[in-house]
Design a protein around this motif. Structure first.
Motif, mmCIF file in Angstrom:
data_model
loop_
_atom_site.group_PDB
_atom_site.id
_atom_site.type_symbol
_atom_site.label_atom_id
_atom_site.label_comp_id
_atom_site.label_asym_id
_atom_site.label_seq_id
_atom_site.Cartn_x
_atom_site.Cartn_y
_atom_site.Cartn_z
ATOM 1 N N HIS A 1 81.269 3.454 29.081
ATOM 2 C CA HIS A 1 80.499 2.452 29.110
ATOM 3 C C HIS A 1 79.075 2.656 29.646
ATOM 4 O O HIS A 1 78.467 1.920 30.345
ATOM 5 N N VAL A 2 78.619 4.149 29.441
ATOM 6 C CA VAL A 2 77.536 4.414 29.853
ATOM 7 C C VAL A 2 76.259 4.613 28.861
ATOM 8 O O VAL A 2 76.805 5.662 27.855
ATOM 9 N N SER A 3 75.253 4.299 29.002
ATOM 10 C CA SER A 3 74.295 4.430 27.817
ATOM 11 C C SER A 3 73.740 5.839 28.030
ATOM 12 O O SER A 3 73.828 6.576 29.199
ATOM 13 N N LEU A 4 72.747 6.188 27.252
ATOM 14 C CA LEU A 4 71.684 7.488 27.233
ATOM 15 C C LEU A 4 71.229 7.421 28.556
ATOM 16 O O LEU A 4 71.052 8.372 29.435
ATOM 17 N N ASN A 5 70.498 6.564 29.119
ATOM 18 C CA ASN A 5 69.630 6.080 30.305
ATOM 19 C C ASN A 5 70.474 6.018 31.429
ATOM 20 O O ASN A 5 70.218 6.811 32.274
ATOM 21 N N THR B 1 74.077 -0.188 35.727
ATOM 22 C CA THR B 1 73.968 0.211 34.268
ATOM 23 C C THR B 1 73.458 -0.722 33.255
ATOM 24 O O THR B 1 73.390 -1.666 33.518
ATOM 25 N N ASP B 2 73.194 -0.105 32.085
ATOM 26 C CA ASP B 2 72.738 -0.916 31.107
ATOM 27 C C ASP B 2 73.678 -2.018 30.573
ATOM 28 O O ASP B 2 73.340 -3.164 30.557
ATOM 29 N N SER B 3 75.145 -1.737 30.442
ATOM 30 C CA SER B 3 76.085 -2.788 30.146
ATOM 31 C C SER B 3 76.200 -3.902 31.267
ATOM 32 O O SER B 3 76.540 -4.861 30.909
ATOM 33 N N GLU B 4 75.955 -3.434 32.601
ATOM 34 C CA GLU B 4 76.142 -4.303 33.773
ATOM 35 C C GLU B 4 74.963 -5.429 33.602
ATOM 36 O O GLU B 4 74.980 -6.495 33.621
ATOM 37 N N ARG B 5 73.750 -4.733 33.238
ATOM 38 C CA ARG B 5 72.528 -5.576 33.128
ATOM 39 C C ARG B 5 72.710 -6.465 32.036
ATOM 40 O O ARG B 5 72.453 -7.813 32.026
ATOM 41 N N THR B 6 73.079 -6.071 30.918
ATOM 42 C CA THR B 6 72.915 -6.703 29.690
ATOM 43 C C THR B 6 73.931 -7.840 29.807
ATOM 44 O O THR B 6 73.820 -9.183 29.228
ATOM 45 N N SER B 7 75.158 -7.629 30.416
ATOM 46 C CA SER B 7 76.400 -8.656 30.314
ATOM 47 C C SER B 7 75.741 -9.937 31.286
ATOM 48 O O SER B 7 76.306 -10.780 30.819
ATOM 49 N N GLY C 1 75.066 10.297 15.454
ATOM 50 C CA GLY C 1 73.891 9.721 16.200
ATOM 51 C C GLY C 1 74.558 8.428 16.751
ATOM 52 O O GLY C 1 75.476 7.752 16.281
ATOM 53 N N GLN C 2 73.876 8.176 17.823
ATOM 54 C CA GLN C 2 74.151 6.761 18.542
ATOM 55 C C GLN C 2 73.153 6.413 19.029
ATOM 56 O O GLN C 2 72.301 6.835 20.071
ATOM 57 N N ASP C 3 72.945 4.715 19.042
ATOM 58 C CA ASP C 3 71.818 4.093 19.660
ATOM 59 C C ASP C 3 71.780 4.362 21.131
ATOM 60 O O ASP C 3 72.872 4.421 21.896
ATOM 61 N N VAL C 4 70.471 4.590 21.714
ATOM 62 C CA VAL C 4 70.338 5.055 22.881
ATOM 63 C C VAL C 4 70.689 3.954 24.122
ATOM 64 O O VAL C 4 70.815 4.342 25.072
ATOM 65 N N ASP C 5 70.650 3.002 23.743
ATOM 66 C CA ASP C 5 70.973 1.658 24.547
ATOM 67 C C ASP C 5 72.406 1.292 24.269
ATOM 68 O O ASP C 5 72.722 0.182 25.003
ATOM 69 N N PHE C 6 73.203 1.968 23.492
ATOM 70 C CA PHE C 6 74.504 1.669 23.373
ATOM 71 C C PHE C 6 75.499 2.200 24.176
ATOM 72 O O PHE C 6 75.188 3.453 24.749
ATOM 73 N N GLY D 1 81.017 -7.740 30.255
ATOM 74 C CA GLY D 1 81.643 -7.673 31.290
ATOM 75 C C GLY D 1 82.486 -6.268 31.042
ATOM 76 O O GLY D 1 83.141 -5.970 32.131
ATOM 77 N N ALA D 2 82.354 -5.536 30.054
ATOM 78 C CA ALA D 2 83.099 -4.227 29.844
ATOM 79 C C ALA D 2 81.936 -3.244 30.296
ATOM 80 O O ALA D 2 80.796 -2.903 29.794
#
Length: 301
Positions: A153-157, A95-101, A280-285, A130-131
């Protein structure tokens, strides 16, 4: 974009800081949820029309307009941790949160709302490395006892990737609102999906003054397992409250529309526990109060 969203959340929360917090409520969550055979079920939503944006409260919900929607099927509950775990096991998806963490990005991680644990505290938003979907409170946390809770903790992607793997897609805003509106207990009462006629909560929202006091009259201070609250008139669970849900409809540049409100929506802060509500929510959030459900197209005649 993630950092900008958290700054906004922090400012909104700070606006309530004029009162001292009362002792935090520790609610004992009821033993509830769907039966195993219900997980992953879909219901058919018939073709039809409805008034989108009916009973608007916030400017972004107006104007009300007539919309026609083709028939489709929708999962009766939000995608659960168990379902998402199966997806990750089958695909190795990160997921995006795992990758960016794990990156050097200063805005890496995911949004985490932490509720007060002491009488002189109030809840607050933080950007937590780490969240992730499998460590929802950050490093050291896990999914023990929460496999039937909605994945967060899942993004749009991330949501799109799961939907494609599961043979479906994310709903459009119009499809989502149509399904929610069809299921309302009282179509003329915009909050009837959140509270009954006596004012008793029938969805997972925030009772009390956000972010100072969570009375947890609904039995939960965080997410609830799928199916703990009554189904809508068409058999859908948690369309209102629990977690916000991604749709595939753009809201603004770099943002998608989320619907339904969450367990953090309160009378004084976020009265978006209504089918017409939108944000609205940022797609990478991603955060610990945003999830999703999937839809599938009706078979061609």
């Amino acid at each position: 974009m993630m950092r900008a969203s958290l700054i906004l959340f922090a400012l909104l929360a700070a606006g309530c800081s004029g009162e001292s917090a009362e002792a935090p409520v520790v609610a004992k969550a009821p033993d509830c949820g769907l039966e195993v055979e219900q997980i992953g079920q879909l219901v058919t939503v018939p073709e039809g029309g409805f008034e989108q944006g009916a009973h608007a409260i916030y400017p972004e919900e107006a104007p009300a307009r007539q919309v026609h929607v083709a028939g489709f099927s929708i999962q009766i509950h939000e995608v659960t941790n168990q379902q998402f775990e199966a997806f990750v096991a089958a695909t190795g998806y990160v997921t995006d949160s795992e990758r960016t963490s794990a990156s050097d990005n200063p805005a890496g991680g995911s949004g985490l709302f932490t509720q007060a644990t002491k009488p002189d505290e109030m809840g607050r938003w933080v950007l937590m490395r780490g969240a992730t979907w499998k460590t929802p409170e950050g490093p050291g946390s896990n999914l023990a006892g929460r496999m039937q809770h909605p994945v967060v903790h899942v993004s749009l992607n991330d949501a799109r990737a799961y939907a494609q793997w599961a043979g479906g897609r994310l709903p459009t805003e119009e499809e989502w609102e149509y399904a929610a509106a069809l299921g309302m207990p009282d179509p003329d009462n915009p909050v009837s999906g959140a509270y009954d006629e006596a004012g008793k909560p029938i969805a997972n929202t925030w009772q009390g003054l956000f972010p100072l006091k969570n009375e947890a009259a609904d039995g939960f201070v965080g997410t609830a397992p799928a199916g703990c609250f009554p189904a809508s008139r068409i058999g859908l669970y948690d369309m209102i409250g629990n977690v916000w849900e991604w749709t595939d409809t753009p809201y603004a540049p770099g943002q998608a529309t989320i619907k339904g409100g969450s367990y953090l929506c309160a009378e004084n802060f976020c009265k978006r526990y209504r089918s017409a509500a939108r944000q609205g929510q940022d797609v990478d959030f991603s955060s610990n109060h945003i999830g999703f459900r999937i839809v599938k197209d009706a078979p061609a005649d």
